[in-house]
Scaffold this motif. Structure first.
Motif, short mmCIF file in Angstrom:
data_model
loop_
_atom_site.label_atom_id
_atom_site.label_comp_id
_atom_site.label_asym_id
_atom_site.label_seq_id
_atom_site.Cartn_x
_atom_site.Cartn_y
_atom_site.Cartn_z
N ALA A 101 0.81 -1.22 0.00
CA ALA A 101 0.00 0.00 0.00
C ALA A 101 0.85 1.27 0.00
N SER A 102 2.10 1.17 0.47
CA SER A 102 2.98 2.34 0.50
C SER A 102 3.79 2.49 -0.78
N GLY A 103 3.60 1.54 -1.72
CA GLY A 103 4.36 1.58 -2.97
C GLY A 103 5.71 0.90 -2.88
N THR A 104 5.95 0.20 -1.79
CA THR A 104 7.21 -0.53 -1.61
C THR A 104 7.11 -1.90 -2.25
N LEU A 124 0.12 -7.62 -0.66
CA LEU A 124 0.04 -7.07 -2.01
C LEU A 124 -1.13 -6.10 -2.12
N ASP A 125 -0.83 -4.90 -2.62
CA ASP A 125 -1.87 -3.89 -2.83
C ASP A 125 -2.16 -3.70 -4.31
#
Length: 377
Positions: free
Chosen positions: A154-157, A169-170
């Motif tokens: 969710a943080s783009g990592t 996984l987002d």
């Protein structure tokens, strides 16, 4: 004099399929001088598939890929004309784990994707992807990262490798994901299991414990695979989680179906076709097949049953016998699989340690028994 076709699978942990065939042929030749044998080592898509293809005339291609724990290793695929045979276990097999230490939560299938890309670069128009013997339960997520996909939380990592991390996984960055649809390459997945991706018969529940997963690990992997299926299906619009074979090879079947557009075929049937097995049956008087253990699994599509089925279809009166390290099947169960009789190392050598340490000479002795029972007038 007509010939004998020798078409065994490997004796896992002791002899390759080619070595089994060579020892059986040597024993038959000594017991029946002048006999012609044709050796056709077989495989069902798991360990030993590339080696069996090489024995049938395929060229072995070696290259560096990421192994199941991300470390570099040398893996191989087989190539003949425009057909490539990719063995998943070459890149992420249980035998490729450093020191043999299990990594059920973190093992990755990335190296399989690297092998597939290498085959495409060598202009393969048909890729046979052998599923089986892998250390990972990542749903083929590693393969997708090899194709250029980025799996983000969710943080783009970017997520670390392995099936457990997939629970976080987002979304998937597909901006650099390789689209294989325009390459003109057909992918056929070779597997003998029909498990779905999820549930009590899925990849985590059934196969992860064999890869070192604890009950808690199985729960984590199931959560990861469920999230992986949700996000990929929402993003790309395919629904493959319930397809037969989606749970093969830790869920690699799911990625093969969804991202490679693969079709599924029974592994041994596909391999026998690629190895031109049927071409050797005309005029044969006996077929000898086998594997390390003839047991309940043999009856469910393993190599010896596949060889017997193929022989019966081509020549109904052609007898098929099998060699093995051990055999737990009854004569009736063997006959139901099309095998007239089994010859096991344990029948002539009760010392299991010697069977494991000296299987070659014992196989040649067994082949002598086969010759006397089936070939001597």
């Amino acid at each position: 004099m007509s010939h004998v076709v020798v078409a065994p699978d490997k004796f896992k942990g002791t002899l390759t399929a080619a070595q089994v065939a060579a020892h059986v042929a040597a024993g038959l030749g000594r017991a029946s001088p002048g006999l012609t044998t044709i050796q056709v080592p077989v495989a069902d898509g798991g360990d030993g598939t590339v080696e069996a293809a090489q024995a049938a005339g395929y060229r072995r291609i070696d290259l560096g890929v990421r192994g199941p724990t991300g470390q570099p290793l040398t893996a191989s695929f087989a190539l003949l004309d425009e057909t490539a045979i990719v063995e998943s276990a070459q890149a992420c097999g249980l035998t490729r784990l450093p020191g043999g230490a299990p990594a059920p939560l973190t093992a990755t299938s990335r190296g399989v994707g690297e092998l597939v890309l290498a085959a495409i670069r060598m202009r393969a128009k048909r890729i046979v992807l052998g599923l089986g013997g892998v250390a990972c339960t990542d749903g083929g997520a590693g393969l997708v990262t090899a194709l250029g996909g980025r799996l983000l939380d969710a943080s783009g990592t970017e997520l670390p490798p392995g099936g457990a991390a997939l629970a976080r996984l987002d979304h998937i960055d597909a901006s650099r994901l390789r689209d294989l649809s325009g390459t003109g390459t057909e992918v056929v997945a070779a597997t003998d299991v029909d498990n779905p991706l999820l549930g009590p018969h899925g990849a985590a529940a059934v196969y992860a414990p064999q890869k070192g997963a604890s009950p808690r690990d199985v729960t984590s992997l199931e959560e990861g695979l469920a999230r992986w299926a949700d996000v990929t299906e929402q993003t790309f619009g395919f629904g493959k989680r319930d397809e037969p074979g989606a749970g093969a090879a830790g869920g690699l079947g799911f990625a093969a179906l969804g991202f490679l557009g693969a079709t599924m075929q029974p592994g041994i049937e596909l391999m026998l076709d690629l190895l031109s097995f049927h071409d050797h049956l005309s005029g044969a008087r006996l077929v000898v097949t086998g594997e390390g253990a003839l047991d309940e699994q043999t009856l469910h599509g393993k190599a010896p049953a596949g060889v017997a089925r193929a022989a019966a279809a081509a020549a109904p009166d052609l007898p098929v016998v099998a060699v093995a390290g051990v055999c737990s099947l009854s004569p009736g169960e063997l006959r139901s699989a099309g095998i007239a009789r089994a010859y096991a190392l344990a029948d002539i050598e009760p010392d299991l340690t010697r069977c494991l340490e000296q299987p070659g000479p014992l196989l040649e002795e067994l082949a002598g028994h086969i010759a006397r029972d089936w070939l001597v007038p």
